[in-house]
Design a protein around this motif. Sequence first.
Motif, PDB file in Angstrom:
ATOM      1  N   ALA A 134      31.197  36.903  38.834  1.00 33.88           N
ATOM      2  CA  ALA A 134      32.606  36.532  38.229  1.00 33.88           C
ATOM      3  C   ALA A 134      33.307  37.836  38.655  1.00 33.88           C
ATOM      4  O   ALA A 134      34.483  37.861  39.025  1.00 33.88           O
ATOM      5  N   GLU A 135      32.761  39.093  38.997  1.00 31.56           N
ATOM      6  CA  GLU A 135      33.010  40.340  39.427  1.00 31.56           C
ATOM      7  C   GLU A 135      33.718  40.033  41.041  1.00 31.56           C
ATOM      8  O   GLU A 135      34.599  40.682  41.408  1.00 31.56           O
ATOM      9  N   GLN A 183      33.440  37.222  42.730  1.00 39.06           N
ATOM     10  CA  GLN A 183      33.957  35.860  43.026  1.00 39.06           C
ATOM     11  C   GLN A 183      33.333  35.159  44.182  1.00 39.06           C
ATOM     12  O   GLN A 183      34.029  34.630  44.804  1.00 39.06           O
ATOM     13  N   HIS A 184      31.953  35.527  44.337  1.00 40.04           N
ATOM     14  CA  HIS A 184      31.270  34.929  45.434  1.00 40.04           C
ATOM     15  C   HIS A 184      29.806  34.978  45.200  1.00 40.04           C
ATOM     16  O   HIS A 184      29.174  36.162  44.742  1.00 40.04           O
ATOM     17  N   PHE A 198      32.306  28.401  36.184  1.00 46.78           N
ATOM     18  CA  PHE A 198      33.330  28.723  37.722  1.00 46.78           C
ATOM     19  C   PHE A 198      33.755  27.221  38.125  1.00 46.78           C
ATOM     20  O   PHE A 198      33.255  26.318  38.015  1.00 46.78           O
ATOM     21  N   ARG A 228      34.574  26.163  41.687  1.00 50.14           N
ATOM     22  CA  ARG A 228      33.832  26.484  43.186  1.00 50.14           C
ATOM     23  C   ARG A 228      35.022  25.978  44.307  1.00 50.14           C
ATOM     24  O   ARG A 228      35.787  25.051  43.975  1.00 50.14           O
ATOM     25  N   GLY A 280      34.934  30.579  47.568  1.00 50.28           N
ATOM     26  CA  GLY A 280      34.124  31.432  46.548  1.00 50.28           C
ATOM     27  C   GLY A 280      34.222  30.755  45.183  1.00 50.28           C
ATOM     28  O   GLY A 280      34.211  29.604  45.164  1.00 50.28           O
ATOM     29  N   MET A 281      34.240  31.651  44.332  1.00 49.68           N
ATOM     30  CA  MET A 281      34.048  31.322  43.006  1.00 49.68           C
ATOM     31  C   MET A 281      35.264  31.892  41.911  1.00 49.68           C
ATOM     32  O   MET A 281      35.655  33.089  42.508  1.00 49.68           O
ATOM     33  N   LYS A 282      35.843  30.866  41.340  1.00 52.04           N
ATOM     34  CA  LYS A 282      36.915  31.601  40.340  1.00 52.04           C
ATOM     35  C   LYS A 282      36.346  31.078  38.861  1.00 52.04           C
ATOM     36  O   LYS A 282      35.693  30.118  38.679  1.00 52.04           O
ATOM     37  N   LEU A 283      36.614  31.911  37.948  1.00 49.88           N
ATOM     38  CA  LEU A 283      36.424  31.821  36.539  1.00 49.88           C
ATOM     39  C   LEU A 283      37.226  30.466  36.120  1.00 49.88           C
ATOM     40  O   LEU A 283      38.339  30.447  36.320  1.00 49.88           O
ATOM     41  N   SER A 284      36.234  29.688  35.504  1.00 48.15           N
ATOM     42  CA  SER A 284      37.307  28.424  34.929  1.00 48.15           C
ATOM     43  C   SER A 284      37.893  28.611  33.574  1.00 48.15           C
ATOM     44  O   SER A 284      37.480  29.679  33.074  1.00 48.15           O
ATOM     45  N   LYS A 331      36.618  32.097  31.680  1.00 46.86           N
ATOM     46  CA  LYS A 331      37.522  33.197  31.078  1.00 46.86           C
ATOM     47  C   LYS A 331      37.270  33.594  29.512  1.00 46.86           C
ATOM     48  O   LYS A 331      37.215  34.805  29.296  1.00 46.86           O
TER      49      LYS A 331
END
Length: 66
Positions: free
Chosen positions: A12-13, A15-16, A47, A49, A53-57, A62
Amino acid sequence: ELTQLRYFLKVAELQHITRAAEELYISQPAVSRSIKQLELQLGVSLFTRTHRGMKLSAQGGKIIFA
């Protein structure tokens, strides 16, 4: 598990997943498996995808990260 939460927080920090694995000194597949297990246990996707990278869903990530 505490380990799964540590991995979740690092992804999460950063994002990858690959960068998180590097900082955690573990393999990328191990981080991916851990995140997937956590998502299955919680019953939500943590997340979103993307090709970058990755973003919080909104539905899971979140809420937990907050």
